[in-house]
Write a protein that holds these residues in place. Structure first.
Motif, PDB file in Angstrom:
ATOM      1  N   MET A   1       0.989  -1.131   0.078  1.00 37.37           N
ATOM      2  CA  MET A   1       0.045   0.113   0.172  1.00 37.37           C
ATOM      3  C   MET A   1       0.981   1.148   0.071  1.00 37.37           C
ATOM      4  O   MET A   1       1.856   1.243   0.718  1.00 37.37           O
ATOM      5  N   ARG A   2       0.480   2.175  -0.673  1.00 37.21           N
ATOM      6  CA  ARG A   2       1.245   3.506  -0.763  1.00 37.21           C
ATOM      7  C   ARG A   2       0.549   4.615  -0.258  1.00 37.21           C
ATOM      8  O   ARG A   2      -0.843   4.727  -0.357  1.00 37.21           O
ATOM      9  N   LEU A   3       1.174   5.178   0.583  1.00 38.72           N
ATOM     10  CA  LEU A   3       0.665   6.363   1.546  1.00 38.72           C
ATOM     11  C   LEU A   3       1.317   7.651   1.051  1.00 38.72           C
ATOM     12  O   LEU A   3       2.337   8.000   0.766  1.00 38.72           O
ATOM     13  N   ILE A   4       0.519   8.824   0.559  1.00 37.04           N
ATOM     14  CA  ILE A   4       0.708   9.778   0.095  1.00 37.04           C
ATOM     15  C   ILE A   4       0.101  10.864   1.124  1.00 37.04           C
ATOM     16  O   ILE A   4      -0.921  11.101   1.281  1.00 37.04           O
ATOM     17  N   GLU A   5       1.143  11.875   1.519  1.00 40.15           N
ATOM     18  CA  GLU A   5       0.654  13.073   2.357  1.00 40.15           C
ATOM     19  C   GLU A   5       1.116  14.378   1.975  1.00 40.15           C
ATOM     20  O   GLU A   5       2.104  14.190   1.059  1.00 40.15           O
ATOM     21  N   PRO A   6       0.568  15.309   2.206  1.00 38.84           N
ATOM     22  CA  PRO A   6       0.935  16.488   1.487  1.00 38.84           C
ATOM     23  C   PRO A   6       2.608  17.060   2.424  1.00 38.84           C
ATOM     24  O   PRO A   6       2.543  16.455   3.483  1.00 38.84           O
ATOM     25  N   PRO A   7       3.544  17.231   1.390  1.00 31.83           N
ATOM     26  CA  PRO A   7       3.306  18.193   0.127  1.00 31.83           C
ATOM     27  C   PRO A   7       3.856  17.051  -1.188  1.00 31.83           C
ATOM     28  O   PRO A   7       3.930  17.566  -2.278  1.00 31.83           O
ATOM     29  N   GLN A   8       3.420  15.741  -0.844  1.00 32.12           N
ATOM     30  CA  GLN A   8       4.094  14.908  -1.945  1.00 32.12           C
ATOM     31  C   GLN A   8       2.937  15.092  -3.034  1.00 32.12           C
ATOM     32  O   GLN A   8       1.840  15.014  -2.812  1.00 32.12           O
ATOM     33  N   GLU A   9       3.304  14.567  -4.244  1.00 31.03           N
ATOM     34  CA  GLU A   9       2.432  15.021  -5.120  1.00 31.03           C
ATOM     35  C   GLU A   9       1.980  13.483  -5.752  1.00 31.03           C
ATOM     36  O   GLU A   9       2.527  12.507  -5.431  1.00 31.03           O
ATOM     37  N   PHE A  10       0.635  13.383  -6.036  1.00 32.76           N
ATOM     38  CA  PHE A  10      -0.012  12.385  -6.150  1.00 32.76           C
ATOM     39  C   PHE A  10       0.048  11.997  -7.898  1.00 32.76           C
ATOM     40  O   PHE A  10      -0.397  12.847  -8.589  1.00 32.76           O
ATOM     41  N   ILE A  11       0.860  11.103  -8.150  1.00 33.46           N
ATOM     42  CA  ILE A  11       1.058  10.659  -9.424  1.00 33.46           C
ATOM     43  C   ILE A  11       0.086   9.127  -9.665  1.00 33.46           C
ATOM     44  O   ILE A  11       0.745   8.191  -8.942  1.00 33.46           O
ATOM     45  N   ALA A  12      -0.951   9.191 -10.441  1.00 38.04           N
ATOM     46  CA  ALA A  12      -1.614   7.841 -10.671  1.00 38.04           C
ATOM     47  C   ALA A  12      -0.711   6.535 -11.245  1.00 38.04           C
ATOM     48  O   ALA A  12       0.108   6.971 -12.111  1.00 38.04           O
TER      49      ALA A  12
END
Length: 205
Positions: A1-12
């Protein structure tokens, strides 16, 4: 599972994605609990949490106008609201999803202690289920992700549908069945009246 939080950019990356929306200031870090529940359930997609866990991170960064949340929340497969502050954002996203402007479905949960919020949601969106625990809300989100709706490109124009009458309607609107004209132009009407009105043979008037 990949966790993304700000300010990381979300790249599909082609995997399913889930956004954790809802109350974040002055409440326990329910996002971490939701991430743990998703991991226990075997979710292997991307989870986007606007509430950073890194020490010293700006807790308000995600909600700056036209910022991280606005840039990501409309690009995910599902938006899970837990303990929402209001109902307007939920309604906007829900209607955008129905109209095909966004691909993300909407799942909502709110504990029973917040009766006013639950009543507001039921009044504004009576057809939208409201779960009562975080675990049930996560389960509802996973169920929604297991049966995703067909994604539609918000930038794509609806394809025209040509009817037999050379009219064009937009896709998604009900098509009207047009029966053929029983009396095409240039031909006399059929039936007993037509035979009675036709001139007799031999040129007699």
């Amino acid at each position: 599972m990949r966790l993304i939080e700000p300010p990381q950019e979300f790249i599909a990356d082609g995997q399913l994605s889930l956004y954790l929306a809802g109350r974040s200031i002055g409440v326990p870090h329910w996002q971490s609990e939701a991430v743990a529940l998703l991991a226990d359930a075997g979710f292997d997609g991307t989870v986007l949490s606007p509430r950073p866990t890194s020490p010293g991170a700006d807790p308000y960064l995600a909600w700056k106008p036209f910022g991280w949340q606005d840039h990501t929340i409309r690009r995910v497969d599902c938006v899970m609201f837990w303990m929402p502050i209001g109902a307007q954002r939920i309604q906007d996203l829900y209607e955008s999803h129905l109209l095909g402007r966004t691909t993300g479905a909407v799942v909502v949960g709110c504990d029973l202690d917040h009766a006013s919020t639950r009543n507001t949601l039921r009044s504004l969106l009576p057809w939208l289920p409201v779960e009562s625990t975080l675990a049930d809300t996560v389960a509802a989100a996973l169920a929604q992700l297991s049966h995703p709706a067909i994604a539609r490109d918000p930038a794509a124009e609806p394809a025209p549908v040509h009817l037999t009458t050379d009219q064009t309607i937009r896709s998604g609107e009900p098509a009207v069945s047009c029966p053929p004209d029983p009396n095409p132009a240039g031909q006399p009407p059929a039936g007993p009246r037509a035979r009675a009105s036709a001139p007799p043979r031999g040129g007699r008037s």
